[in-house]
Scaffold this motif. Sequence first.
Motif, PDB file in Angstrom:
ATOM      1  N   ARG A  15       1.084  42.411  15.226  1.00 30.13           N
ATOM      2  CA  ARG A  15       1.051  43.010  13.890  1.00 30.13           C
ATOM      3  C   ARG A  15       1.054  41.999  12.753  1.00 30.13           C
ATOM      4  O   ARG A  15       0.891  42.374  11.592  1.00 30.13           O
ATOM      5  CB  ARG A  15       2.275  43.920  13.700  1.00 30.13           C
ATOM      6  CG  ARG A  15       2.381  45.039  14.695  1.00 30.13           C
ATOM      7  CD  ARG A  15       3.661  45.826  14.485  1.00 30.13           C
ATOM      8  NE  ARG A  15       4.834  45.006  14.817  1.00 30.13           N
ATOM      9  CZ  ARG A  15       6.093  45.386  14.633  1.00 30.13           C
ATOM     10  NH1 ARG A  15       6.353  46.566  14.097  1.00 30.13           N
ATOM     11  NH2 ARG A  15       7.097  44.600  14.971  1.00 30.13           N
ATOM     12  N   LEU A  16       1.254  40.727  13.084  1.00 27.56           N
ATOM     13  CA  LEU A  16       1.542  39.732  12.049  1.00 27.56           C
ATOM     14  C   LEU A  16       0.615  38.534  12.103  1.00 27.56           C
ATOM     15  O   LEU A  16       0.060  38.194  13.142  1.00 27.56           O
ATOM     16  CB  LEU A  16       2.989  39.238  12.211  1.00 27.56           C
ATOM     17  CG  LEU A  16       4.074  40.306  12.220  1.00 27.56           C
ATOM     18  CD1 LEU A  16       5.413  39.678  12.572  1.00 27.56           C
ATOM     19  CD2 LEU A  16       4.131  41.014  10.876  1.00 27.56           C
ATOM     20  N   LEU A  23       1.858  41.048   7.116  1.00 27.60           N
ATOM     21  CA  LEU A  23       1.335  42.143   7.919  1.00 27.60           C
ATOM     22  C   LEU A  23      -0.180  41.987   7.961  1.00 27.60           C
ATOM     23  O   LEU A  23      -0.834  41.934   6.917  1.00 27.60           O
ATOM     24  CB  LEU A  23       1.707  43.487   7.297  1.00 27.60           C
ATOM     25  CG  LEU A  23       3.164  43.885   7.404  1.00 27.60           C
ATOM     26  CD1 LEU A  23       3.471  45.072   6.507  1.00 27.60           C
ATOM     27  CD2 LEU A  23       3.509  44.209   8.850  1.00 27.60           C
ATOM     28  N   HIS A  80      12.389  46.550  11.809  1.00 24.69           N
ATOM     29  CA  HIS A  80      11.105  46.958  12.374  1.00 24.69           C
ATOM     30  C   HIS A  80      10.608  46.016  13.472  1.00 24.69           C
ATOM     31  O   HIS A  80       9.485  46.174  13.942  1.00 24.69           O
ATOM     32  CB  HIS A  80      10.043  47.052  11.273  1.00 24.69           C
ATOM     33  CG  HIS A  80      10.386  48.036  10.210  1.00 24.69           C
ATOM     34  ND1 HIS A  80      10.260  49.399  10.370  1.00 24.69           N
ATOM     35  CD2 HIS A  80      10.899  47.850   8.965  1.00 24.69           C
ATOM     36  CE1 HIS A  80      10.655  50.012   9.271  1.00 24.69           C
ATOM     37  NE2 HIS A  80      11.052  49.096   8.401  1.00 24.69           N
ATOM     38  N   TYR A 103       9.890  42.838  13.101  1.00 25.15           N
ATOM     39  CA  TYR A 103       8.983  41.800  12.615  1.00 25.15           C
ATOM     40  C   TYR A 103       9.535  40.385  12.826  1.00 25.15           C
ATOM     41  O   TYR A 103       8.796  39.475  13.199  1.00 25.15           O
ATOM     42  CB  TYR A 103       8.672  42.000  11.130  1.00 25.15           C
ATOM     43  CG  TYR A 103       7.936  43.277  10.808  1.00 25.15           C
ATOM     44  CD1 TYR A 103       6.784  43.648  11.503  1.00 25.15           C
ATOM     45  CD2 TYR A 103       8.382  44.109   9.784  1.00 25.15           C
ATOM     46  CE1 TYR A 103       6.107  44.815  11.195  1.00 25.15           C
ATOM     47  CE2 TYR A 103       7.704  45.275   9.472  1.00 25.15           C
ATOM     48  CZ  TYR A 103       6.568  45.625  10.175  1.00 25.15           C
ATOM     49  OH  TYR A 103       5.895  46.781   9.869  1.00 25.15           O
ATOM     50  N   GLU A 109       9.136  39.520  16.484  1.00 27.08           N
ATOM     51  CA  GLU A 109       7.730  39.290  16.811  1.00 27.08           C
ATOM     52  C   GLU A 109       7.246  37.940  16.282  1.00 27.08           C
ATOM     53  O   GLU A 109       6.604  37.161  17.003  1.00 27.08           O
ATOM     54  CB  GLU A 109       6.881  40.428  16.243  1.00 27.08           C
ATOM     55  CG  GLU A 109       5.424  40.355  16.614  1.00 27.08           C
ATOM     56  CD  GLU A 109       4.632  41.552  16.109  1.00 27.08           C
ATOM     57  OE1 GLU A 109       3.425  41.378  15.854  1.00 27.08           O
ATOM     58  OE2 GLU A 109       5.208  42.655  15.966  1.00 27.08           O
TER      59      GLU A 109
END
Length: 194
Positions: free
Chosen positions: A9-10, A74, A109, A111, A114
């Motif tokens: 996602r990143l 993001l 979330h 993040y 990740e």
Amino acid sequence: MIPTLTSRRLRLRPWTVDDADAAFEIYKHEEVARWLSPAMDAVRDPQEMRLVLQHWVAESHRSVQPTGRWAVELTEENRVLGGMTLLYLPPGGTDLEIGWQLSPEFWGHGYATEAGHALAHWALEYPGIDEVFAVVRPTNARGAATAKRIGMEWVGETDKYYDLQLQVYRVRAADLDQSLADQQYGADQHRPPQ
């Protein structure tokens, strides 16, 4: 120059001075900055953030890989939500530390986990890097939990860094690979044959 790294996602990319407004939205929060002190206090305004970013950009041009500072955004929105660091810890400069800072609106979330996993994985593929550390204040439960989710193990407490009593977490390549497998399949689920 530090590379751009991607995860599901990143995107982790080098900071630019044009990121000053987005970075200010992260580093203005006392909830973020209190864990960075003594290295950094909360930033007071976008102009001060611009000066900090100028320093970070210049530092990244002089840094030796795998060290550096990354903006975390993001991928789908191109929106900066945090920052990551991979720097040698003082005083000796021999222990490589991973650090993460997210704007509070993005907490909870996954993040940080990740992004931390992506950065640690990249660092541990770099020749001569066998382990990466995170140092966390004993009262920073969120930071300790993130280190564990990245795949780091607690190795003790020390006052050797920053003249503060800190918890030390460490990850090695094999630990990181196991952590990723657990995230993908669940610790109790069957994994495909290797």
